[in-house]
Design an enzyme around this catalytic site. Structure first.
Site, PDB file in Angstrom:
ATOM      1  N   GLU A 302     -24.183 -45.709  11.174  1.00 51.99           N
ATOM      2  CA  GLU A 302     -23.669 -46.326   9.909  1.00 51.99           C
ATOM      3  C   GLU A 302     -22.773 -46.280   9.069  1.00 51.99           C
ATOM      4  O   GLU A 302     -22.013 -46.251   8.127  1.00 51.99           O
ATOM      5  CB  GLU A 302     -25.462 -46.892   9.281  1.00 51.99           C
ATOM      6  CG  GLU A 302     -25.509 -44.892   8.686  1.00 51.99           C
ATOM      7  CD  GLU A 302     -26.459 -44.484   9.204  1.00 51.99           C
ATOM      8  OE1 GLU A 302     -26.062 -44.724  10.904  1.00 51.99           O
ATOM      9  OE2 GLU A 302     -27.072 -42.828   9.230  1.00 51.99           O
ATOM     10  N   ASP A 344      18.554 -49.976  12.146  1.00 53.64           N
ATOM     11  CA  ASP A 344      19.623 -50.022  11.960  1.00 53.64           C
ATOM     12  C   ASP A 344      20.797 -49.190  11.558  1.00 53.64           C
ATOM     13  O   ASP A 344      20.347 -48.248  11.397  1.00 53.64           O
ATOM     14  CB  ASP A 344      19.418 -51.659  10.939  1.00 53.64           C
ATOM     15  CG  ASP A 344      20.816 -51.908   9.999  1.00 53.64           C
ATOM     16  OD1 ASP A 344      21.221 -52.467  10.939  1.00 53.64           O
ATOM     17  OD2 ASP A 344      20.578 -51.967   9.091  1.00 53.64           O
ATOM     18  N   ASP A 668      17.022 -53.527   7.460  1.00 55.12           N
ATOM     19  CA  ASP A 668      17.200 -53.903   5.223  1.00 55.12           C
ATOM     20  C   ASP A 668      17.860 -55.416   5.163  1.00 55.12           C
ATOM     21  O   ASP A 668      17.291 -55.710   3.855  1.00 55.12           O
ATOM     22  CB  ASP A 668      17.815 -52.748   4.925  1.00 55.12           C
ATOM     23  CG  ASP A 668      19.651 -52.778   5.276  1.00 55.12           C
ATOM     24  OD1 ASP A 668      19.733 -53.204   6.619  1.00 55.12           O
ATOM     25  OD2 ASP A 668      20.214 -52.484   4.650  1.00 55.12           O
ATOM     26  N   ASP A 672      18.041 -58.271  10.263  1.00 53.97           N
ATOM     27  CA  ASP A 672      17.013 -57.551  10.893  1.00 53.97           C
ATOM     28  C   ASP A 672      15.293 -58.210  10.920  1.00 53.97           C
ATOM     29  O   ASP A 672      14.956 -57.718  11.703  1.00 53.97           O
ATOM     30  CB  ASP A 672      17.059 -56.006  10.081  1.00 53.97           C
ATOM     31  CG  ASP A 672      18.090 -55.352  10.878  1.00 53.97           C
ATOM     32  OD1 ASP A 672      18.886 -55.484  11.275  1.00 53.97           O
ATOM     33  OD2 ASP A 672      18.749 -54.741   9.376  1.00 53.97           O
ATOM     34  N   ASN A 736     -29.319 -37.024  21.292  1.00 51.92           N
ATOM     35  CA  ASN A 736     -30.032 -36.744  20.614  1.00 51.92           C
ATOM     36  C   ASN A 736     -31.768 -37.862  21.180  1.00 51.92           C
ATOM     37  O   ASN A 736     -32.615 -37.350  21.236  1.00 51.92           O
ATOM     38  CB  ASN A 736     -30.258 -37.523  18.966  1.00 51.92           C
ATOM     39  CG  ASN A 736     -29.747 -36.397  18.360  1.00 51.92           C
ATOM     40  OD1 ASN A 736     -29.972 -35.398  18.424  1.00 51.92           O
ATOM     41  ND2 ASN A 736     -29.631 -36.430  17.119  1.00 51.92           N
ATOM     42  N   ASN A 761     -30.955 -37.819  10.133  1.00 51.97           N
ATOM     43  CA  ASN A 761     -29.711 -38.536   9.805  1.00 51.97           C
ATOM     44  C   ASN A 761     -29.322 -38.423   8.563  1.00 51.97           C
ATOM     45  O   ASN A 761     -27.831 -38.693   8.682  1.00 51.97           O
ATOM     46  CB  ASN A 761     -30.066 -39.582  10.266  1.00 51.97           C
ATOM     47  CG  ASN A 761     -29.377 -41.043  11.253  1.00 51.97           C
ATOM     48  OD1 ASN A 761     -28.255 -40.316  11.029  1.00 51.97           O
ATOM     49  ND2 ASN A 761     -29.766 -42.076  11.467  1.00 51.97           N
ATOM     50  N   ASP A 765     -24.685 -37.918   7.979  1.00 51.24           N
ATOM     51  CA  ASP A 765     -24.368 -38.609   7.493  1.00 51.24           C
ATOM     52  C   ASP A 765     -23.703 -37.943   6.512  1.00 51.24           C
ATOM     53  O   ASP A 765     -22.492 -38.666   6.663  1.00 51.24           O
ATOM     54  CB  ASP A 765     -25.108 -39.850   6.898  1.00 51.24           C
ATOM     55  CG  ASP A 765     -25.524 -41.227   7.747  1.00 51.24           C
ATOM     56  OD1 ASP A 765     -25.250 -40.936   8.944  1.00 51.24           O
ATOM     57  OD2 ASP A 765     -26.300 -41.969   8.043  1.00 51.24           O
TER      58      ASP A 765
HETATM   59  N1  LIG Z   1      30.062 -59.730   4.755  1.00 52.93           N
HETATM   60  C1  LIG Z   1      31.120 -59.581   5.275  1.00 52.93           C
HETATM   61  N2  LIG Z   1      31.962 -60.426   6.161  1.00 52.93           N
HETATM   62  C2  LIG Z   1      32.835 -59.954   6.828  1.00 52.93           C
HETATM   63  N3  LIG Z   1      32.850 -58.969   7.991  1.00 52.93           N
HETATM   64  C3  LIG Z   1      31.167 -58.353   8.064  1.00 52.93           C
HETATM   65  C4  LIG Z   1      30.697 -59.010   6.978  1.00 52.93           C
HETATM   66  N4  LIG Z   1      29.368 -58.086   6.940  1.00 52.93           N
HETATM   67  C5  LIG Z   1      29.776 -57.446   8.391  1.00 52.93           C
HETATM   68  N5  LIG Z   1      30.865 -57.887   8.590  1.00 52.93           N
HETATM   69  C6  LIG Z   1      30.787 -57.761  10.408  1.00 52.93           C
HETATM   70  O1  LIG Z   1      29.676 -57.692  11.486  1.00 52.93           O
HETATM   71  C7  LIG Z   1      28.895 -56.857  12.036  1.00 52.93           C
HETATM   72  C8  LIG Z   1      27.801 -56.902  11.689  1.00 52.93           C
HETATM   73  O2  LIG Z   1      27.518 -56.173  10.720  1.00 52.93           O
HETATM   74  P1  LIG Z   1      26.039 -57.022  10.651  1.00 52.93           P
HETATM   75  O3  LIG Z   1      25.856 -56.542   9.290  1.00 52.93           O
HETATM   76  O4  LIG Z   1      25.452 -58.201  10.914  1.00 52.93           O
HETATM   77  O5  LIG Z   1      25.502 -55.593  11.513  1.00 52.93           O
HETATM   78  P2  LIG Z   1      24.368 -55.046  11.643  1.00 52.93           P
HETATM   79  O6  LIG Z   1      23.616 -54.173  12.462  1.00 52.93           O
HETATM   80  O7  LIG Z   1      23.755 -55.387  10.101  1.00 52.93           O
HETATM   81  O8  LIG Z   1      24.505 -53.276  11.226  1.00 52.93           O
HETATM   82  P3  LIG Z   1      24.387 -51.777  11.203  1.00 52.93           P
HETATM   83  O9  LIG Z   1      23.473 -51.578  11.698  1.00 52.93           O
HETATM   84  O10 LIG Z   1      25.637 -50.637  10.710  1.00 52.93           O
HETATM   85  O11 LIG Z   1      23.805 -52.732   9.615  1.00 52.93           O
HETATM   86  C9  LIG Z   1      30.124 -56.018  10.892  1.00 52.93           C
HETATM   87  O12 LIG Z   1      30.226 -54.647  11.679  1.00 52.93           O
HETATM   88  C10 LIG Z   1      31.543 -56.210  10.078  1.00 52.93           C
HETATM   89  O13 LIG Z   1      32.492 -56.427  11.301  1.00 52.93           O
HETATM   90 MG   LIG Z   2      23.081 -53.518   8.354  1.00 50.07          MG
END
Ligand SMILES: Nc1ncnc2c1ncn2[C@@H]1O[C@H](COP(=O)(O)OP(=O)(O)OP(=O)(O)O)[C@@H](O)[C@H]1O
Ligand SMILES: [Mg+2]
Length: 929
Positions: A302, A344, A668, A672, A736, A761, A765
């Site tokens: 329980e 990321d 972030d 992602d 038991n 018991n 508990d």
């Molecule tokens: N605001 C922007 N303007 C122009 N090119 C960009 C911009 N942001 C990112 N990029 C280009 O796109 C690529 C991929 O960026 P993105 O942010 O999509 O990847 P990410 O997976 O978030 O990268 P990270 O792991 O660095 O966060 C970058 O390396 C850059 O060359």
């Molecule tokens: Mg990123």
């Protein structure tokens, strides 16, 4: 019961239809007219007074998912547990046989376990709601024609939202400007209605053009939307119950449920057997009923629901001290099971302070031309302000363009934004990796006004270029005045040799750890109300690169080391180039420091993965998609995934999960969110985009990998303490029941009175209620543990009977030494008391013996709460026979003094036997808990 359920359903149907009707009313009118439907609203936003009075009327806009459950709902969940029904039913049976005391003790048990659970849960849920409040949810909106940011809670119907990709709708809303918006996981295009709907118009809440529901997000695009409903009036709130139902249980929750069912089945089998044997031997059928009820109660765990929920709540509060916010308590359990952490790159592994550190031509010479164009692009775009855009705008606003000027370009103008009009843009997305802005130059020649400025990842930009800016040509280069420069002059055809040189420059810079963005432009027609699409991003002139320094966090390598000591492998999934990803991975110790040949990765892109190849790019991965085995193999082996698209991030997480591992994803960005959603534990950071935060189970208020290690550790502590309870409860129940069966078959009297069994018991508990607060030996925390039903079953079967050996010793003592052999003997109560004390003491010691595979008290000590409760409860068990009223109520006798000598011997022998059994068990099964 059925009637009330129907009632409830119809109430919620009614609520849903009210919500739907309101949305339908807005959905059918043209966007402009929609403002007439909401008092005080206008395309310029609400006035402050109107907003205040709307807030008074509609209240705080809190998402259902963030509301602490109502006390009544928690109470209902705690009360309406099958164990309570069973115990109450058994209590009613015993009062029917006239046994009031048994009834009272059983009801005390029900109240105690339910009360403790309710108390724990309401305390921790209200704490959790407070913690969730510390996560920020900023929303951009118009109020009195001014763009401001507010917390999501303060949004009211009539507010005009200013949205961009990654934003989450704070309320059910109507799109009102022409920019396109797309919805959630399967993006749907949303656009404002231009004309009134026809009378046949049928509104479908999940399939329409202009209504965006609270909780969904903008995948790409930007625009304005008017809030129609907030808080409990949103569609999400009306389906909250179904949302909760649709969430699948995790392995631990399923396991706990299974254990409960197995024990209930065990009880249903054992109780009748005990009843028949007892009844047949003693011929006292009424006594046998009560006795078998007590045995049944003994088997019911329980306290299990209370232990599980306390464990989780306790851990959630502990991790919160490290600024880790768990949105749902069960995420803690998943965190403990995690064996792969995908992350990321930017902001989580690197410090979140990206700075522009180079502005150069494609051939490696410094020039501020790329920076000037990029500045216009970053400053005028209205999509998500990425770190890259912020870095460019910040640098220019603080230092102008002088930082990268060459001597002969000293006369260049500062780009003043007033001279530029943004006409249109194509926002950034992580699959295309480009961001374009169409601008109009007030000072240029009439046919030269329009300029399309594109920036993005190097290869992607290069793919769209046919010409390259020629810095070596005789006229002023780079151009002195951007507002009037001739876009056709000083450009030459982009040859394959140029391309090769540009890529080489990029790789060299990448290898130094610089993150790159390439810049290009073309002349274009730019008139008001024009739009541009990705199809316009062609025939560009390549200008150069901006390099960004994005240093690693000083503690990232240590944190990764700590994670790997915890058996958690860290992998990088980034949209950035392979060279940068490889550099980061090497510096962090994720990849061996010997360099991996990058040529075939970055340039040739051959789909090959071998033992030494721990890195793969998005295009290589895509090339493998026809060959499932090779694809899975790549996902299995690669530690770094570069230039992957959001969908590929999702595929990698899916693939890893399919291979049976629990995966956490930390990110972030908008790119992602899909992966965060798919992972067993999605983790985001407070500064992340709203969509990522919405998808996450865990939010870090401070970006720091170290706290994830702490969370994982807490998750494992939770897991171990739950398993500890389950193993203790099942094995001691099993022991038991075994003893009771032996006693029933042998002794002509009940080995313990039913009431005494129940009382014992209850004591047990109480002593177990402290287990969530117990320490766990560090060895149990070094590797992720998965739920294993077989491990629980064999523990129970193996360890259960050890206590029975000493129970039987006590029966022997009673029978032979004290000669209590007759059911009518006045000494029966003494025999029962002897077993009560022996059994209570062995059960208490077993908590200390089983909680560790070391020698208890000496090598591993329980936490203070456990020591305190077991000692206290032990004291009560020993004292009961001497407490005047209690001993009478429980029908206790008084043990002879010599018995305590035997008791001490039994406990010592028991400790020895358990230790031997433990050693054999560990050698055989290579585990303990
Ligand atoms: N605001 C922007 N303007 C122009 N090119 C960009 C911009 N942001 C990112 N990029 C280009 O796109 C690529 C991929 O960026 P993105 O942010 O999509 O990847 P990410 O997976 O978030 O990268 P990270 O792991 O660095 O966060 C970058 O390396 C850059 O060359
Ligand atoms: Mg990123």
């Amino acid at each position: 019961m059925v009637a009330t359920k129907r009632n409830e359903e119809s109430i919620s149907d009614k609520r849903e239809s009210v919500i739907r009707d309101k949305l339908a009313r807005f959905a059918r009118v043209p966007a402009e007219a929609s403002f007439d439907l909401e008092p005080c609203s206008s395309p310029l936003g609400l006035t402050e007074e109107a907003a205040q009075s709307a807030f008074k009327k509609h209240g705080s806009n809190i998402f259902v998912t963030e509301r602490a459950p109502k006390a009544i709902a928690l109470l209902y969940a705690a009360v309406a547990h099958p164990f309570n029904f069973i115990l109450t039913a058994l209590a009613i049976v015993s009062i029917a046989t006239g046994d009031k005391a048994t009834f009272v003790v059983m009801m005390v048990m029900v109240l105690a376990s339910t009360g403790l659970r309710f108390w724990q849960e309401s305390k921790s849920f209200s704490q959790a709601a407070k913690l969730l409040n510390s996560v920020t949810h900023r929303v951009r909106l118009l109020r009195a024609n001014k763009e401001i940011e507010l917390d999501r809670k303060e949004i009211v119907p009539g507010d005009v939202l200013v949205l961009t990709s990654g934003d989450v709708f704070p309320g059910d809303s109507l799109t009102v400007t022409q920019a396109s918006l797309t919805g959630e996981l399967m993006p749907v295009e949303k656009k404002p209605r231009l004309v009134l709907a026809s009378p046949e118009f049928q509104f479908d809440i999940l399939d329409n053009d202009n209504i965006c529901l609270a909780g969904t997000s903008v995948a790409t695009g930007s625009g304005h939307a008017m809030v129609i409903s907030t808080g409990s009036k949103t569609y999400m709130a009306s389906i909250a119950k179904d949302l909760a139902k649709s969430r699948p249980l995790n392995a631990m929750q399923l396991g706990v449920r299974k254990v409960s069912y197995i024990l209930l089945t065990f009880m249903l089998v054992m109780a009748p057997i005990v009843f028949i044997i007892q009844g047949a031997i003693s011929k006292d059928w009424k006594g046998a009923i009560v006795f078998s009820i007590a045995v049944a109660v003994g088997i019911t765990p329980e306290m299990l629901p209370m232990i599980v929920s306390s464990n989780l709540a306790l851990s959630a509060v502990r991790v919160a001290r490290k600024k880790v916010i768990v949105k749902r308590f069960d995420a803690i359990q998943n965190l403990g099971a995690v064996s792969v952490l995908c992350s990321d790159k930017t902001g989580t592994l690197t410090v979140d302070h990206v700075r522009v550190s180079a502005s150069i031509t494609g051939f490696g010479d410094q020039s501020n031309f790329p920076l000037r164009l990029a500045y216009l692009n970053s400053a005028l775009q209205t999509g998500t302000r990425s770190l890259i855009d912020c870095a460019i705008v910040d640098l220019v606003q603080e230092e102008g363009f002088s930082k990268f000027s060459t001597e002969d370009s000293s006369g260049e103008d500062d780009v003043t934004l007033e001279e530029w009009d943004k006409v249109a843009e194509v926002p950034f997305d992580s699959t295309r990796r480009l961001l374009s802005v169409l601008v109009s130059r007030s000072r240029a020649a009439p046919d030269e006004k329009g300029l399309l400025i594109t920036k993005g990842a190097v290869e992607e930009v290069l793919d769209h270029c046919t010409r390259v800016y020629d810095y070596s040509s005789s006229s002023s280069s780079p151009p002195a005045k951007l507002v009037e420069f001739n876009t056709q002059a000083n450009t030459k055809l982009l040859t394959s040799d140029d391309q090769r040189q540009i890529l080489e420059t990029a790789t060299r810079l990448n290898e130094d750890g610089l993150r790159l963005v390439a810049v290009a432009y073309k002349s274009a027609v730019a008139m008001s109300y024009m739009t541009v699409t990705r199809d316009d991003e062609t025939d560009l002139v390549f200008v150069g690169f901006l390099g960004f320094l994005d240093p690693l966090k000083p503690d990232a390598a240590d944190a990764i080391d700590r994670l790997s000591k915890l058996g958690v492998q860290v992998r990088i999934l980034t949209g950035d180039s392979p060279a940068v990803a490889a550099k980061v991975a090497r510096d962090l110790g994720i990849l061996p420091s010997t360099s991996i040949s990058l040529e075939h990765l970055a340039i040739q892109m051959e789909p090959q993965v071998d033992e030494t190849n721990l890195m793969i790019t998005g295009s290589q991965l895509a090339a493998l998609s026809d060959n499932q085995a090779a694809f899975n193999d790549a996902i299995e082996k690669c530690l770094v995934f570069a230039k992957v698209s959001p969908r590929q991030k999702l595929q990698v997480v899916k693939g890893l999960r399919k291979s049976g591992r629990a995966v956490a994803f930390l990110g972030d960005g908008v790119n992602d969110a899909l992966a965060i959603h798919e992972a067993d534990v999605g983790i985001s950071v407070d500064s992340g985009t709203a969509i990522a935060k919405e998808a996450a189970d865990v939010i870090l208020l401070e970006k720091n990998l170290e706290v994830i290690a702490h969370g994982i550790l807490q998750g494992r502590i939770t897991f171990m303490n739950t398993i500890k309870y389950i193993k203790m409860a099942t094995s001691s129940n099993f022991g038991n029941v075994f003893s009771v069966l032996v006693a029933s078959a042998w002794l002509p009297y009940q080995p313990m009175r039913p009431l005494q069994l129940l009382f014992q018991n209850l004591l047990y508990d109480f002593s177990q209620a402290s287990i969530p607060w117990d320490n766990v030996d560090p060895e149990y925390l070094v590797a992720p543990k998965a739920w294993n039903a077989w491990s629980i079953a064999r523990f129970m079967i193996f360890m259960g009977p050890t206590s029975s050996v000493f129970d039987i010793c006590t029966f022997i003592l009673n029978w032979f030494r004290y000669g209590i052999q007759d059911g009518n003997s006045p000494d029966v109560s003494r025999a029962q008391t002897n077993w009560f004390i022996e059994s209570a003491m062995t059960q208490l010691f077993i908590i200390h013996f089983l909680r560790t595979d070391k020698i208890p008290f000496f090598q591993s000590r329980a936490s203070f709460p456990v020591v305190a409760t077991t000692t206290f409860v032990g004291g009560i068990a020993m004292a009961v026979p001497y407490v005047p009223v209690l001993n009478h109520a429980l029908g206790m006798g008084t043990p002879v003094r010599e018995f305590y000598g035997f008791l001490a011997a039994i406990v010592v022998a028991y400790a020895l036997l358990v230790h031997i059994a433990k050693t054999i068990y560990r050698r055989t099964f290579k585990e303990w808990l």
